[in-house]
Design an enzyme around this catalytic site. Structure first.
Site, PDB file in Angstrom:
ATOM      1  N   LYS A 290       0.857  -1.191   0.000  1.00 47.31           N
ATOM      2  CA  LYS A 290       0.000   0.000   0.000  1.00 47.31           C
ATOM      3  C   LYS A 290       0.890   1.237   0.000  1.00 47.31           C
ATOM      4  O   LYS A 290       1.833   1.343   0.771  1.00 47.31           O
ATOM      5  CB  LYS A 290      -0.914  -0.017   1.229  1.00 47.31           C
ATOM      6  N   GLU A 379     -18.606  -5.843  11.094  1.00 53.03           N
ATOM      7  CA  GLU A 379     -19.552  -5.112  11.940  1.00 53.03           C
ATOM      8  C   GLU A 379     -20.528  -6.044  12.651  1.00 53.03           C
ATOM      9  O   GLU A 379     -20.867  -5.816  13.825  1.00 53.03           O
ATOM     10  CB  GLU A 379     -20.317  -4.085  11.098  1.00 53.03           C
ATOM     11  N   ARG A 407     -24.889  -2.443   8.342  1.00 49.30           N
ATOM     12  CA  ARG A 407     -24.528  -3.812   7.987  1.00 49.30           C
ATOM     13  C   ARG A 407     -24.773  -4.790   9.130  1.00 49.30           C
ATOM     14  O   ARG A 407     -24.730  -5.999   8.931  1.00 49.30           O
ATOM     15  CB  ARG A 407     -23.053  -3.846   7.574  1.00 49.30           C
TER      16      ARG A 407
END
Length: 645
Positions: A290, A379, A407
């Site tokens: 990244k 979640e 969610r």
């Protein structure tokens, strides 16, 4: 550097669409990658936006559009943080400077923006399911030549949905390619056993190479049943001899290839060409970094996920300086206050699904690592593990962004509310969130939480109220699940660290008395109303202002007072008008036969796109100016009605 000074390199400037990219020789692709990476760095440094994720997939982006026949071949990015290079190569290079700005292009793939954006992705972990759905449809339509590619970051793989999708994909026979972008990062470093598993599988180079060669052979040759069975036994024998364990992905019925270097564009091109000719569900595991190509972003990947504006040469991030003390961000007030509370109450724990930096639970994780947990992008699990902790007497602060809490809605109802467990849900980024746009707006939590039995739903007007609501929620006498929702960004109190005080649940406060009109607010917009009341006062309108604090339970004594006294009422919320705070007030007035004229200010019934928060408040019509306008219109109407009597 200014936006108007940014130019594309000699090759990138010739590429408007992937068809232009395909005209180049394969050996020119590395130069395209270098120019694309430089263009992203130049633009984001002066325009802002997500940064490290797109730099990490530059080579993959170029290789995919070079090999695949996009947009006929359908490419789904998960999440859209990775898609800047994709946007630049698919007709949006010349408008990339408008990224995340009002009326500009979205920071995430968006179906109505481009035919190359096959699926809207702002939240994580949806790509495999979406691409599989597309692949099944193509299979039914006889489109055997059509490719369907899901590019998913390894952080997104910590959610449950990708495993549900892979479990289905493995038996579907559909032509879907999953590309696992393994960089050991989401926004913060990845957590959990999957991270360790990917590390283990990456180190098995001997098995991986032999298995890849075998799978390619099986995919290209018309094996008879006996030959297929023999090949499978050879594969299993290699697996047992070399790795001593089975491959999770192959156990799910996916042909596994890799891992390969995700920054070797020619290797990616060759591999994708091979995989394009292999039918059925398969997964390509690539290793990337990244922030690749920008040293500081490689070294501190969390900071450079979305750093804001910065000097691309020195790496200095531009921070606004002030002559006077400024109010902190609400998230930081939460992050420091929970530590204060936890020091006094050993039962307190903090839970977040992969957002320790975003919600500022990182401070508690550093100081009390055994009492603050990052459970990954999960979640649903975050809510239910909080419920489990609550059954054992723990006081859990479960911090989830408002839009992400959507969610886990079933878990909130089934695992927390029905059992009346005292989990504290701190919903960060409630209301308008600014340039992240429609996928991230925290528009619905007031409506979807207030309809649940046993739930307490609150919103602080400032930092002091946030601290006091947190204090109240963790008291032993508080027996219910407790929602505290607050917005993205700064509060209003530079001197915010006030002593904790208990708030009576369901009790609001009168900020200002008045006789002409009542303004009822919930949460941070109460500060807009304070400003509006001053402007109205200057124009001769004496407005009363009530900070209700709670949507559930409502302060019924206060509402009775308002219903008896006022014929004109304005409600203000940074939540959806349908079913939210204003609706709750109307329901109360109707039940008790009060008949004031009520104007509800809040988020209208359409998706609010990316812009600054101030622009979004104005568009929705609940900033200070909008409150003043609504009050004046109601007073004019009231005066006209009185003149007719």
């Amino acid at each position: 550097m200014r936006l108007d000074e940014i130019t594309a390199g000699p090759l990138l400037s010739q590429i408007e669409y992937p068809s232009d990219l395909k005209k180049l020789d394969k050996m020119q692709l590395q130069q395209v990658c270098d120019e694309l990476r430089r263009f992203i760095v130049d633009t984001v440094s002066v325009n802002g936006g997500h940064f490290g994720a797109s730099l990490g997939v530059v080579e993959l982006t170029v290789a995919l559009h070079y090999v695949m026949n996009t947009p006929y071949d359908q490419l789904v990015w998960d999440v859209g943080h990775q898609a800047y290079g994709h946007k630049i190569l698919t007709g949006r290079r010349k408008v990339f400077h408008t990224n995340r700005r009002k009326d500009g292009i979205s920071g995430f793939p968006k179906r109505d923006e481009s035919e190359y954006d096959t699926f809207g992705v702002g939240h994580s972990s949806t790509s495999i399911s979406a691409a599989l759905g597309m692949a099944i449809a193509s299979k039914l339509k006889g489109e055997t030549d059509r490719q369907h590619i899901a590019v998913i970051g390894d952080g997104a793989m910590t959610a449950g949905l990708p495993f549900e999708a892979m479990n289905h994909a493995g038996v579907s026979g559909a032509n879907v390619l999953i590309i696992l972008n393994d960089n050991n990062m989401s926004i913060d470093p990845n957590v959990g056993a999957l991270k360790e598993y990917l590390t283990d599988i990456t180190t098995s180079h001997t098995y991986n190479k032999l298995r890849d060669d075998l799978w390619k052979l099986m995919g290209k040759l018309p094996y008879a049943d006996l030959q297929r069975d023999m090949a499978s036994k050879i594969k299993d024998g290699l697996k047992g001899a070399i790795t001593k364990s089975s491959n999770l992905f192959e156990a799910l019925g996916l042909r596994y290839f890799g891992p390969i270097d995700g920054h070797n564009v020619t290797k990616l091109v060759d591999t994708l060409k091979d995989l394009r000719d292999i039918q059925g569900p398969k997964i390509l595991h690539i290793k990337t970094v990244k922030g690749k190509g920008y040293k500081l972003a490689e070294e501190d990947q969390t900071l450079w996920h979305a750093p804001g504006l910065f000097d691309k040469v020195t790496g200095k991030i531009n921070k606004v300086t002030y002559d006077t003390p400024q109010a902190p961000k609400y998230q930081d007030v939460f992050g420091h206050s929970i530590i204060e509370l936890a020091k006094a109450n050993p039962k307190i724990m903090g839970i977040t699904p992969a957002m320790p930096s975003g919600c500022s639970l990182k401070y508690m994780m550093a100081e009390m690592p055994d009492r603050a947990l990052d459970v990954g992008i999960a979640e649903q699990h975050a809510v239910t593990v909080s419920a489990g902790l609550a059954t054992q007497g723990m006081r859990v602060f479960c911090n989830i962004y408002s839009s992400f809490m959507q969610r886990a809605y079933d878990m909130v109802i089934h695992d927390v509310a029905i059992q009346n467990l005292p989990v504290v849900f701190c919903l960060d980024r409630a209301g308008m969130v600014g340039d992240d746009g429609g996928t991230h707006q925290g528009a619905y939590d007031l409506a979807y939480m207030r309809c649940i039995p046993n739930m307490i739903v609150s919103a602080p007007m400032n930092e002091q109220e946030l601290r006091n609501l947190m204090y109240t929620a963790q008291l032993e006498e508080t027996k219910n699940p407790f929602v505290i929702r607050y917005p993205r960004g700064q509060g209003v109190m530079p001197e915010w660290k006030t002593p904790f005080e208990k708030i009576i649940i369901g009790k609001g406060e009168k900020i200002k008395d008045g006789n002409d009109i009542a303004i009822l607010t919930i949460g941070h917009p109460g500060n807009f109303a304070i400003k509006a009341c001053k402007e109205l006062e200057a124009d001769g309108i004496n407005a009363a202002h009530y900070n209700m604090r709670f949507v559930k339970p409502l302060d019924e004594a206060m509402l009775h007072e308002i219903g008896k006294k006022f014929s004109s009422v304005i409600t203000v919320e940074d939540g959806c008008i349908q079913g939210g705070f204003g609706s709750a007030v109307l329901e109360f007035f109707n039940e008790h036969n009060y008949k004031p004229q009520v104007k509800i200010l809040g988020i209208p019934d359409y998706v609010i796109e990316h812009a600054s928060q101030a622009q979004q408040y104005a568009e929705c019509g609940y900033d200070a100016a909008s409150i003043v306008k609504a009050a004046k219109e109601m007073m004019v109407k009231k005066d006209n009605e009185l003149s007719l009597v």
